[in-house]
Design a protein around this motif. Structure first.
Motif, mmCIF file in Angstrom:
data_model
loop_
_atom_site.group_PDB
_atom_site.id
_atom_site.type_symbol
_atom_site.label_atom_id
_atom_site.label_comp_id
_atom_site.label_asym_id
_atom_site.label_seq_id
_atom_site.Cartn_x
_atom_site.Cartn_y
_atom_site.Cartn_z
ATOM 1 N N ARG A 155 0.834 -1.208 0.000
ATOM 2 C CA ARG A 155 0.000 0.000 0.000
ATOM 3 C C ARG A 155 0.866 1.254 0.000
ATOM 4 O O ARG A 155 1.950 1.261 0.567
ATOM 5 C CB ARG A 155 -0.930 0.025 1.221
ATOM 6 N N ARG A 157 1.442 4.596 1.637
ATOM 7 C CA ARG A 157 1.126 5.108 2.985
ATOM 8 C C ARG A 157 1.326 6.616 3.017
ATOM 9 O O ARG A 157 2.430 7.112 2.767
ATOM 10 C CB ARG A 157 2.012 4.429 4.027
ATOM 11 N N ILE A 198 -8.009 2.144 5.723
ATOM 12 C CA ILE A 198 -7.897 1.404 4.464
ATOM 13 C C ILE A 198 -9.298 1.235 3.903
ATOM 14 O O ILE A 198 -10.160 0.637 4.543
ATOM 15 C CB ILE A 198 -7.230 0.032 4.672
ATOM 16 N N ASN A 202 -10.720 0.674 -2.263
ATOM 17 C CA ASN A 202 -9.373 0.810 -2.818
ATOM 18 C C ASN A 202 -8.382 0.485 -1.703
ATOM 19 O O ASN A 202 -8.035 1.345 -0.896
ATOM 20 C CB ASN A 202 -9.138 2.232 -3.341
ATOM 21 N N ASP A 203 -7.927 -0.737 -1.677
ATOM 22 C CA ASP A 203 -7.051 -1.169 -0.581
ATOM 23 C C ASP A 203 -5.576 -1.021 -0.925
ATOM 24 O O ASP A 203 -4.722 -1.613 -0.266
ATOM 25 C CB ASP A 203 -7.351 -2.608 -0.175
ATOM 26 N N ARG A 204 -5.262 -0.196 -1.921
ATOM 27 C CA ARG A 204 -3.874 0.015 -2.287
ATOM 28 C C ARG A 204 -3.289 1.293 -1.677
ATOM 29 O O ARG A 204 -2.193 1.705 -2.036
ATOM 30 C CB ARG A 204 -3.716 0.040 -3.807
ATOM 31 N N PHE A 205 -4.008 1.941 -0.778
ATOM 32 C CA PHE A 205 -3.424 3.041 -0.027
ATOM 33 C C PHE A 205 -3.903 2.960 1.413
ATOM 34 O O PHE A 205 -4.952 2.395 1.711
ATOM 35 C CB PHE A 205 -3.776 4.399 -0.640
ATOM 36 N N VAL A 206 -3.081 3.482 2.314
ATOM 37 C CA VAL A 206 -3.434 3.553 3.726
ATOM 38 C C VAL A 206 -3.230 4.996 4.173
ATOM 39 O O VAL A 206 -2.189 5.598 3.908
ATOM 40 C CB VAL A 206 -2.619 2.565 4.588
ATOM 41 N N LYS A 238 6.974 -1.266 3.630
ATOM 42 C CA LYS A 238 5.516 -1.210 3.711
ATOM 43 C C LYS A 238 5.032 -0.482 4.957
ATOM 44 O O LYS A 238 3.925 0.059 4.972
ATOM 45 C CB LYS A 238 4.931 -2.616 3.664
ATOM 46 N N ALA A 397 -2.243 3.183 -6.617
ATOM 47 C CA ALA A 397 -3.285 3.599 -5.672
ATOM 48 C C ALA A 397 -4.142 4.736 -6.210
ATOM 49 O O ALA A 397 -5.358 4.773 -5.989
ATOM 50 C CB ALA A 397 -2.648 4.004 -4.345
ATOM 51 N N ASN A 448 -5.799 -1.118 -10.984
ATOM 52 C CA ASN A 448 -6.393 -1.093 -9.648
ATOM 53 C C ASN A 448 -7.862 -0.662 -9.669
ATOM 54 O O ASN A 448 -8.282 0.252 -8.954
ATOM 55 C CB ASN A 448 -5.579 -0.148 -8.739
#
Length: 637
Positions: A155, A157, A198, A202-206, A238, A397, A448
């Protein structure tokens, strides 16, 4: 980063004792360089003239599964500073090393020599290094490059700082294509900086959220400082912080940008009341040192649309007489830029320096290019200061700039499969269906989409794409001079086709064979030929351009089969599809030199992708011409 294949049959035996770089014959004037082995960075010092050289004592050890790249910062003539990562293939180094213990590589007329020492390279290790997933069993699935990147950095971050009402929620929602308010879990004015948000969409960024610095308050300054210090000490990429957005609403004329308390914050910094004042200085000037790199800080001026409207209303009506609508827009833009410099950029540079990156943004669709600009700045800084994997994940993301999707696809493709379609050992003894599957997975993963049912990974969709390539005539080009316009005219044509096909009642008909019927050639074992390379190029480019149309029509909504079929049918019916295949038909190379064939094939893929990529401003223009696409009720393939 190394995987778990370190066994007695795959010894750790490769040691790098030095690197030299000669850019005397290149257009690029290299200003700095560093070797990157996994998350370790080693600077390369300047030598005489246009050369750089560094000796490593003790030598750096490379193990099977490690990554090795060279990061360059350079200038071109009359151009701004650029950055580039040159990736090295471990198997290539192993094959090329000889008694002199040197590995030579050329890139854009830059000559690179990697000096090896004390190596006990075995045929077994070379064999393992050449295998997908470092396994000798060719019955195993090929490993997508994106899987490796996601394992390292699953992800992007980001920490977003700003007071309540500045527009953080709408900024994050638009930039990353989610619909729920980011700060909905907090009461107004409150934020738990350690909370990892999260989104299921869209779970590719936090996201980490922080309120702004209020007047006279030291508490949040210390909270932010403590958070960044904790993330600094994290062991893996990560878990580290990749970027910070410091948000301010553009003030009204006569207002003060720093009236939110940031001025007090800077005063505390200058007075040394916050402890390590250099830490704060570095934080605000984007030079915060972290383990394995730096955290980029981008200042974000929000609600640009409101600001533009205010500037428009203050124009003297007499100054507009005789001006066209475009001339009026240019006048408003120039006046807005002058006012921004006075009320935003000037105060910012006074306290943070002239080199701080910033972006003015609006979350309105008609200003989508402003968000794309913010994402581009962020991605560039992440690539420069953090890691390539984190910058790729930044592009994955985000959901506002298709150009960055193209860029990330190229970055992923160049790491392994695209750069060696003609000589890739991983494809040997495998069917073309297997080879296309791993290429397909990498491209889809970069875009994505919100695809909870994995429609884009289904065999049905893969069949559609394979059968679209089947339409490619691999014979000679009938009329090589018959080209169609590329750019807005082509984009407009696609918009018109989508509008016609997207009727609310009519089912989407894809005029190519789908379902269980599939082109016979995909079951053949991969063998190098002009026809095979043409088909592989067509598959990569066709799939990417279909996904670009899908990006236009889906607008971050959950995907349905109907919407995917609409994108496929629209591309198939567009002049772009015919033009792409015509250009690929003209691609023919002498296969006596595999190195040149690989390079030419990669260049052709990149050329076609960049030729038909649309930018954020064109996205807004196209979406304005496309009616709302009904994804439900869904349809079968």
């Amino acid at each position: 980063m190394a995987n778990s294949i370190h066994t007695s049959t795959a010894p750790c035996a490769l040691h790098i004792s030095g690197i030299s770089i000669d850019f005397s014959n290149s257009e690029k004037n290299v200003e700095s360089a560093e070797a990157r082995i996994n998350q370790l960075s080693k600077p390369i010092e300047h030598d005489a003239g246009k050369t750089m050289r560094q000796t490593f004592s003790p030598p750096i050890q490379l193990s099977l599964g490690d990554t090795f790249s060279l990061h360059l910062r350079y200038r071109r003539r009359f151009r701004k500073i650029g950055h580039e990562d040159i990736n090295f293939d471990l198997a290539d180094i192993l094959r090329a090393s000889d008694a002199r213990q040197e590995y030579h590589k050329s890139h854009d007329n830059i000559k690179i020599v990697v000096v090896l020492s004390g190596n006990t390279i075995t045929e077994a290790w070379i064999h393992h290094a050449e295998q997908p997933d470092s396994a000798s069993d060719t019955t195993l699935e090929l490993q997508p490059t994106t899987s490796e990147i996601i394992q390292i950095c699953p992800r992007f971050r980001i920490l977003v700082i700003g007071k309540t009402g500045v527009g953080k929620s709408s900024l994050i929602n638009r930039a990353f294509g989610v619909h729920e308010a980011i700060a909905s879990t907090h009461k107004p004015g409150e934020a738990d900086i350690d909370h990892e948000f999260i989104s299921p969409q869209n779970d590719r960024f936090v996201l980490h959220d922080s309120k702004g610095f209020e007047p006279g308050e030291e508490g949040n300054v210390n909270i932010v400082r403590g958070f960044i210090e904790r993330r600094r000490n994290m062991d893996t990429l990560k878990d580290k912080l990749h970027a910070v957005w410091l948000c301010f609403e553009i003030p009204r004329a006569g207002g003060r940008l720093l009236e939110t308390g940031t001025e007090d914050f800077l005063t505390l910094k200058r007075g040394g009341k916050l402890g390590n004042s250099e830490w704060i200085n570095s934080y605000l000037s984007t030079k915060l040192e972290l383990t394995g790199g730096q955290v980029p800080v981008v200042v974000v001026f929000t609600k640009y649309d409101r600001f533009i409207n205010r500037v428009d209303r203050t124009l003297d009506e007499s100054s507009l007489v005789g001006l066209s609508s475009n001339a009026v827009k240019e006048l408003v833009k120039n006046k807005a830029n002058a006012e921004l410099k006075e009320i935003c950029i000037g105060p910012l540079e006074k306290f943070a320096g002239s080199d701080v990156p910033y972006a003015t943004v609006s979350t309105k669709e008609e200003h989508a290019e402003t968000l794309a600009h913010l994402i581009q700045i962020t991605e560039e800084r992440v690539c420069k200061h953090v890691a390539t994997e984190a910058s790729v994940m930044t592009s994955i993301a985000q959901r506002v700039d298709p150009k960055l999707k193209f860029k990330a696809s190229i970055e992923v493709g160049k790491r392994r499969y695209w750069k060696a379609l003609a000589s890739c050992a991983a494809f040997q003894k495998r069917t073309m269906w297997e080879c296309l599957r791993v290429l397909h997975t990498d491209i889809v993963a970069v875009w994505n989409f919100h695809d909870p049912h994995d429609y884009l990974y289904s065999d049905d969709f893969r069949n559609l794409m394979v059968n679209m390539v089947e339409k490619l005539d691999v014979g000679p080009t009938t009329n090589p001079n018959n080209t169609v316009a590329v750019g807005l005219s082509t984009v407009g044509a696609i918009a018109g086709i989508v509008a016609v096909l997207a009727g609310p009642a009519a089912p989407i008909v894809v005029p190519i064979v789908a379902g269980v019927v599939i082109a016979k050639w995909v079951y053949d074992v991969y063998q190098l030929s002009c026809a095979v390379l043409q088909r592989f190029i067509a598959y990569i480019v066709d799939l990417t351009l279909v996904l670009q149309i899908l990006y236009l029509v889906s607008d971050s909504q959950e995907l349905s089969r109907r919407v995917i079929k609409l994108a496929v049918a629209s591309y198939h019916a567009s002049p772009t599809s015919e033009e792409v295949h015509r250009r690929i038909q003209g691609y023919d190379r002498n296969f006596t030199l595999l190195e040149r064939t690989d390079r030419d094939t990669l260049d052709k893929i990149i050329e076609l992708m960049e030729l038909y990529c649309i930018d954020a401003k064109e996205v807004s223009a196209v979406r304005a011409q496309i009616p709302t696409v009904d994804s439900l009720p869904d349809e079968s393939w």
